[in-house]
Scaffold this motif. Structure first.
Motif, PDB file in Angstrom:
ATOM      1  N   TYR A  78      -0.023  -0.263   3.262  1.00 17.07           N
ATOM      2  CA  TYR A  78       0.868  -1.417   3.408  1.00 17.07           C
ATOM      3  C   TYR A  78       2.050  -1.086   4.318  1.00 17.07           C
ATOM      4  O   TYR A  78       2.521   0.040   4.354  1.00 17.07           O
ATOM      5  CB  TYR A  78       1.399  -1.861   2.044  1.00 17.07           C
ATOM      6  CG  TYR A  78       0.317  -2.278   1.082  1.00 17.07           C
ATOM      7  CD1 TYR A  78      -0.329  -3.495   1.237  1.00 17.07           C
ATOM      8  CD2 TYR A  78      -0.061  -1.458   0.017  1.00 17.07           C
ATOM      9  CE1 TYR A  78      -1.323  -3.885   0.352  1.00 17.07           C
ATOM     10  CE2 TYR A  78      -1.050  -1.835  -0.861  1.00 17.07           C
ATOM     11  CZ  TYR A  78      -1.687  -3.050  -0.695  1.00 17.07           C
ATOM     12  OH  TYR A  78      -2.663  -3.436  -1.554  1.00 17.07           O
ATOM     13  N   THR A  79       2.558  -2.089   5.002  1.00 19.31           N
ATOM     14  CA  THR A  79       3.763  -1.954   5.824  1.00 19.31           C
ATOM     15  C   THR A  79       5.008  -2.219   4.982  1.00 19.31           C
ATOM     16  O   THR A  79       6.019  -1.544   5.128  1.00 19.31           O
ATOM     17  CB  THR A  79       3.715  -2.944   7.009  1.00 19.31           C
ATOM     18  OG1 THR A  79       2.525  -2.698   7.750  1.00 19.31           O
ATOM     19  CG2 THR A  79       4.914  -2.775   7.914  1.00 19.31           C
ATOM     20  N   HIS A  80       4.942  -3.204   4.075  1.00 20.85           N
ATOM     21  CA  HIS A  80       6.064  -3.554   3.194  1.00 20.85           C
ATOM     22  C   HIS A  80       6.074  -2.588   2.006  1.00 20.85           C
ATOM     23  O   HIS A  80       5.323  -2.751   1.048  1.00 20.85           O
ATOM     24  CB  HIS A  80       5.908  -5.000   2.701  1.00 20.85           C
ATOM     25  CG  HIS A  80       6.926  -5.426   1.694  1.00 20.85           C
ATOM     26  ND1 HIS A  80       8.234  -5.696   2.030  1.00 20.85           N
ATOM     27  CD2 HIS A  80       6.822  -5.635   0.369  1.00 20.85           C
ATOM     28  CE1 HIS A  80       8.891  -6.057   0.942  1.00 20.85           C
ATOM     29  NE2 HIS A  80       8.041  -6.036  -0.077  1.00 20.85           N
ATOM     30  N   THR A  81       6.913  -1.548   2.109  1.00 16.84           N
ATOM     31  CA  THR A  81       6.929  -0.508   1.064  1.00 16.84           C
ATOM     32  C   THR A  81       8.340  -0.207   0.561  1.00 16.84           C
ATOM     33  O   THR A  81       8.523   0.725  -0.226  1.00 16.84           O
ATOM     34  CB  THR A  81       6.316   0.802   1.601  1.00 16.84           C
ATOM     35  OG1 THR A  81       7.072   1.224   2.746  1.00 16.84           O
ATOM     36  CG2 THR A  81       4.854   0.615   1.981  1.00 16.84           C
ATOM     37  N   ASP A  82       9.349  -0.979   0.985  1.00 16.42           N
ATOM     38  CA  ASP A  82      10.742  -0.691   0.632  1.00 16.42           C
ATOM     39  C   ASP A  82      11.006  -0.676  -0.869  1.00 16.42           C
ATOM     40  O   ASP A  82      11.886   0.039  -1.338  1.00 16.42           O
ATOM     41  CB  ASP A  82      11.685  -1.706   1.281  1.00 16.42           C
ATOM     42  CG  ASP A  82      11.720  -1.577   2.790  1.00 16.42           C
ATOM     43  OD1 ASP A  82      11.251  -0.537   3.306  1.00 16.42           O
ATOM     44  OD2 ASP A  82      12.205  -2.516   3.445  1.00 16.42           O
ATOM     45  N   GLU A  83      10.263  -1.471  -1.635  1.00 17.08           N
ATOM     46  CA  GLU A  83      10.523  -1.586  -3.073  1.00 17.08           C
ATOM     47  C   GLU A  83       9.531  -0.793  -3.924  1.00 17.08           C
ATOM     48  O   GLU A  83       9.421  -1.038  -5.123  1.00 17.08           O
ATOM     49  CB  GLU A  83      10.525  -3.055  -3.468  1.00 17.08           C
ATOM     50  CG  GLU A  83      11.631  -3.843  -2.781  1.00 17.08           C
ATOM     51  CD  GLU A  83      11.559  -5.314  -3.121  1.00 17.08           C
ATOM     52  OE1 GLU A  83      11.562  -5.635  -4.328  1.00 17.08           O
ATOM     53  OE2 GLU A  83      11.498  -6.131  -2.191  1.00 17.08           O
ATOM     54  N   GLY A  84       8.809   0.117  -3.333  1.00 15.95           N
ATOM     55  CA  GLY A  84       7.899   0.966  -4.092  1.00 15.95           C
ATOM     56  C   GLY A  84       6.443   0.621  -3.856  1.00 15.95           C
ATOM     57  O   GLY A  84       6.115  -0.438  -3.316  1.00 15.95           O
TER      58      GLY A  84
END
Length: 141
Positions: A78-84
């Motif tokens: 995944y690209t969206h990984t800021d929140e874990g």
């Protein structure tokens, strides 16, 4: 025609699928006032979902959680990984399963099948609880 709307809160749970039918009904007594109508349950979150499924055997809830994890793994790049690592899979599962249910009301009760109940599918390991907006429209008794 009468309308009721309220926001309720479901207690915090860890990742998994949970039968929350009773927890919801305890907080929405206005359903008992409706002779014939509809109830909409809308979950105000993007990493959890609502579904109707088997309300008796808890193995179904475990298998549902396992199946969702197999369909949408945390290990995908995944690209969206800021929140874990469980956040983006949670968004995908929420999009697949959905965040809203419409259930008919008949004589003060949700008109579900014998073995049906409302599930909260929690897709994140930790959260502070979930909010639902419940909107009821119907003819009162």
């Amino acid at each position: 025609m009468t309308w009721f709307q309220q926001e309720i809160r479901l207690r915090a749970r860890s990742k998994g699928c949970f039968l929350v039918h009773g927890e919801i009904l305890d907080q929405v007594p206005d359903i008992k006032k409706i002779k014939i109508g509809m109830a909409n349950f809308f979950l105000q979150h993007t990493s959890a979902s609502l579904m109707i499924n088997e309300n008796c055997d808890p193995d179904v809830r475990d298998d549902m959680s396992m199946g969702l994890d197999k369909i949408v793994p945390e290990t995908f790049p995944y690209t969206h990984t800021d929140e874990g690592p469980d956040d983006m899979p949670g968004h995908l599962k929420s999009g697949i399963v959905g965040v809203s249910l419409n259930i008919p009301i008949t004589n003060g009760r949700l008109n579900l099948g014998t073995w049906q109940g409302i599930y909260l599918c929690e897709h994140r390991i930790s959260n502070s609880g979930r909010r639902l907006v419940v909107t009821i429209q119907g003819e009162t008794k």
